[in-house]
Design a protein around this motif. Sequence first.
Motif, PDB file in Angstrom:
ATOM      1  N   THR A 172      11.592  26.564  41.398  1.00 16.19           N
ATOM      2  CA  THR A 172      10.378  27.353  41.570  1.00 16.19           C
ATOM      3  C   THR A 172       9.990  27.947  40.229  1.00 16.19           C
ATOM      4  N   ALA A 173       8.762  27.711  39.819  1.00 15.95           N
ATOM      5  CA  ALA A 173       8.300  28.179  38.514  1.00 15.95           C
ATOM      6  C   ALA A 173       8.240  29.703  38.486  1.00 15.95           C
ATOM      7  N   PRO A 174       8.392  30.296  37.313  1.00 19.33           N
ATOM      8  CA  PRO A 174       8.331  31.760  37.209  1.00 19.33           C
ATOM      9  C   PRO A 174       6.971  32.294  37.641  1.00 19.33           C
ATOM     10  N   LEU A 222       7.684  24.374  31.444  1.00 17.65           N
ATOM     11  CA  LEU A 222       6.892  25.584  31.208  1.00 17.65           C
ATOM     12  C   LEU A 222       5.449  25.244  30.849  1.00 17.65           C
ATOM     13  N   ALA A 223       5.256  24.098  30.227  1.00 16.12           N
ATOM     14  CA  ALA A 223       3.900  23.707  29.832  1.00 16.12           C
ATOM     15  C   ALA A 223       3.087  23.183  31.009  1.00 16.12           C
ATOM     16  N   LEU A 224       3.769  22.789  32.091  1.00 14.34           N
ATOM     17  CA  LEU A 224       3.075  22.262  33.270  1.00 14.34           C
ATOM     18  C   LEU A 224       2.572  23.428  34.113  1.00 14.34           C
ATOM     19  N   THR A 260       0.917  32.289  36.961  1.00 17.54           N
ATOM     20  CA  THR A 260      -0.223  33.155  36.658  1.00 17.54           C
ATOM     21  C   THR A 260      -1.321  32.372  35.963  1.00 17.54           C
ATOM     22  N   GLU A 261      -0.944  31.570  34.975  1.00 15.37           N
ATOM     23  CA  GLU A 261      -1.935  30.781  34.248  1.00 15.37           C
ATOM     24  C   GLU A 261      -2.542  29.714  35.140  1.00 15.37           C
ATOM     25  N   ALA A 262      -1.721  29.118  36.024  1.00 13.22           N
ATOM     26  CA  ALA A 262      -2.242  28.095  36.926  1.00 13.22           C
ATOM     27  C   ALA A 262      -3.248  28.696  37.897  1.00 13.22           C
ATOM     28  N   ALA A 307      14.414  19.809  26.454  1.00 12.95           N
ATOM     29  CA  ALA A 307      13.170  19.047  26.596  1.00 12.95           C
ATOM     30  C   ALA A 307      12.563  19.263  27.977  1.00 12.95           C
ATOM     31  N   LEU A 308      13.411  19.293  28.994  1.00 10.84           N
ATOM     32  CA  LEU A 308      12.907  19.505  30.354  1.00 10.84           C
ATOM     33  C   LEU A 308      12.249  20.877  30.477  1.00 10.84           C
ATOM     34  N   VAL A 309      12.929  21.913  29.988  1.00  9.11           N
ATOM     35  CA  VAL A 309      12.396  23.273  30.108  1.00  9.11           C
ATOM     36  C   VAL A 309      11.090  23.409  29.333  1.00  9.11           C
TER      37      VAL A 309
END
Length: 212
Positions: A197-199, A150-152, A205-207, A144-146
């Motif tokens: 740290t996010a990928p 990833l959606a954030l 990239t999307e952010a 659930a966390l992952v």
Amino acid sequence: MSLCLSLSFFVLVVLLVQAALQIPQYDRYLLLLLPPLVLLSSYAGLWALGWLELMISKAEARVAAGVAVLAILVSASEATAFKLGYADINTSFPDNSGIEIVASHLNDQHVAAVVYDHWMNWLLGYYMGAWSDKRRVYYPDPDALVRDALALQECETRYFPMPADQNPLPWIEALEAAGFSVEVDLRPAQWVVYALTAPAEGVCTEAAFRET
């Protein structure tokens, strides 16, 4: 006597309800029992005094009174020592040493930093303060966390505090499998804080694209 039975029944019912609902036995949750217990103690003291007057001599009564006064003085001295910090009577509670360091460290991070808090719950919230500008969120399991991590869509460092005696591997493995970088950020006493740290590809990239 009927009053004593009613008070005793009330105390018993409250304890049974708390046990059935698995309510933690913290002091504040037991305050409801204080008035009836005080009344019951007073009644028991009067009954004991009347019984002593019938069963023992005046000399023996003086000795009993002296012992009672001594017990009260000892209890008062222990309470004073605890109040002044010379003693700790809550030895049955878990060791929370270092929680202030964790809370202060997290509060020092960037505004609206995400704190994934699976274990620490109200304890961390208490030490971080009601006006903390961090986003504390709870997830029941690593998947659930992952999924939500990833959606954030944001690249800032996120934080994952936990007790040092818990197993972090399921969480770390799930995060790393999703592309997150996981590093130990702080390790005070009984706690560990991981920095996430996010990928670079995907979330960041999307952010970045959205910001432009």
